[in-house]
Design an enzyme around this catalytic site. Structure first.
Site, mmCIF file in Angstrom:
data_model
loop_
_atom_site.group_PDB
_atom_site.id
_atom_site.type_symbol
_atom_site.label_atom_id
_atom_site.label_comp_id
_atom_site.label_asym_id
_atom_site.label_seq_id
_atom_site.Cartn_x
_atom_site.Cartn_y
_atom_site.Cartn_z
ATOM 1 N N ASP A 1 0.891 -1.360 0.071
ATOM 2 C CA ASP A 1 -0.035 -0.107 -0.002
ATOM 3 C C ASP A 1 0.711 1.092 -0.005
ATOM 4 O OD1 ASP A 1 -2.022 1.884 0.251
ATOM 5 O OD2 ASP A 1 -2.209 1.544 2.285
ATOM 6 N N ASP B 1 -1.997 5.840 -4.887
ATOM 7 C CA ASP B 1 -2.447 5.057 -3.880
ATOM 8 C C ASP B 1 -2.790 3.593 -4.151
ATOM 9 O OD1 ASP B 1 -3.187 3.721 -1.528
ATOM 10 O OD2 ASP B 1 -4.856 5.264 -1.001
#
Length: 409
Positions: free
Chosen positions: A121, A300
């Site tokens: 992430d 992201d």
């Protein structure tokens, strides 16, 4: 026959230089597997799960703002006091297939090493795993057992992470060895959770934990993230990692970029504020019209959709023939038989989104209308998730603080 010491050293140097040298490894690939937590068995979208994911993504970004201020002593330029609650509904969107995916890969932790599947992430910076003493919220996950690892060091620190509306994860911090395809970060700080949030439980989350790949300023532990530790310890040939989310061979590449996965040169966007991988999108073009310019965004890999500033998103859909969708606040639709074109420009290079990346599903109440993957978010910047990133090859350069985009091979 006698030789001087200088002659011997010179000769040795010659033979060493002439001998075949092993090829220097530029990086190592980690295969990624996908999990579709938002798609039911009948291929329709679980709208409740989708709404939960959107709210969780917003909560993650807001949590990062708090960590940034705690670690740096300054407010993040995009910091805001709270997120707006999104209206929800019970509509299911059919025929989405596998377009909404999270991606997982395998790491090993401890001595002897134990394998864990984690989500990589770039929108966060910490490693979190379920502890061996976790309650039933961690059922069916592989557990981290610090007592079974000879390299585990208890730090005497707790952690607590609020994921959304008081639903969080909490536990204790440790240092241990973390290995990704043969590259090891020693004394790496990680969180061992004794309680997992709803969004991390089996059924909504296929992996065992999260591995953040943002900068240390976002760290809840105020610790070096795993990849930065590897770079600092000389484990990688290049301070770069790269993602390919496209079939048939999705992968995370550690220590460089994989030339088999892209063509041409990279277009690099400088990081404008260290913490997130925060860059400027030079322009967003809809149906050939330059709709938005100089758009601040976070890249992201933990986000599925593309979240935009509400006024920006309204302007974009107005330009491409989209209308607000009744399924929920912030969603838009457009005619399925006239899918618009949308592209993101970084530097002088335009990266178009394929039609399938723009469509989230079909409106059951009006099957002629398709729901878009670009939504109005609750934050004052854009969050660019895997719906766009699946159409490009993306590299993250830690030392030079920049994000690169290239055309997929």
């Amino acid at each position: 026959m006698h030789f001087t010491l200088a002659t011997v050293i010179t000769a040795l140097a010659f033979f060493v230089a002439a001998a075949p040298q092993p090829a220097k490894q530029r990086g190592t690939a980690i295969p990624l597997s996908k999990f579709s937590p938002l798609v039911d068995a009948d291929e329709s979208v679980d709208f409740e799960a989708l709404n939960f994911h959107i709210a969780s993504t917003t909560a993650k970004i807001l949590r990062g703002f708090g960590n940034f201020e705690k670690n740096t002593g300054a407010s993040h330029p995009f910091a805001m006091k709270g997120a707006q609650k999104r209206n929800s509904g019970g509509l299911h969107l059919p025929s989405l297939g596998d377009r909404l995916n999270r991606w997982f890969g395998t790491i090993s932790v401890g001595t002897p090493p134990v394998n864990f599947d984690v989500m990589f992430d770039t929108g966060s910076s910490d490693l979190m795993l379920p502890d061996i003493d976790c309650d039933d919220s961690c059922d069916a996950h592989v557990m981290y057992d610090p007592g079974a690892s000879s390299t585990s060091v208890e730090l005497g620190k707790r952690f607590g992470v609020d994921f959304m509306g008081g639903d969080g994860a909490f536990g204790f911090q440790y240092d241990d060895n973390v290995t990704i395809v043969g590259l090891t970060a020693t004394y790496q700080t990680l969180g061992a959770a004794i309680h997992y949030s709803q969004g991390l439980r089996i059924g909504r989350f296929a992996g065992d934990g999260l591995l953040g790949m943002g900068f240390q300023a976002l760290s809840h532990y105020d610790a070096s993230p795993v990849f930065q530790t590897m770079v600092n310890e000389g484990q990688t040939d290049e301070p770069v990692f790269a993602f390919n989310f496209a079939a048939p061979s999705p992968e995370l590449y550690i220590g460089g970029t994989n030339p088999d996965m892209y063509t041409g040169d990279f277009t690099w966007a400088p990081v404008t504020q260290q913490g997130y991988w925060q860059v400027n999108i030079d322009s967003i073009v809809g149906n050939g019209q330059n709709v938005l310019t100089n758009v601040p965004a976070i890249i992201d890999t933990g986000a599925l959709l593309i979240h935009g500033v509400p006024s920006d998103v309204a302007a974009l859909y107005a330009a491409i023939g989209g209308i607000p969708s009744p399924i929920a606040q912030g969603f838009y639709s457009f005619p399925c038989d006239d899918v618009p074109s949308v592209s993101f420009t970084f530097g002088s290079t335009s990266f178009p989104m394929p039609e399938e990346s723009l469509i989230r599903g079909i409106d059951e109440d009006d099957p002629s209308q398709c729901i878009g993957t670009i939504i109005a978010g609750n934050v004052p910047f854009w969050i660019v998730g895997t719906r766009f990133l699946s159409s490009v090859y993306t590299a993250f350069d830690v030392w030079n603080e920049r994000v690169g985009f290239a055309t997929l091979a």
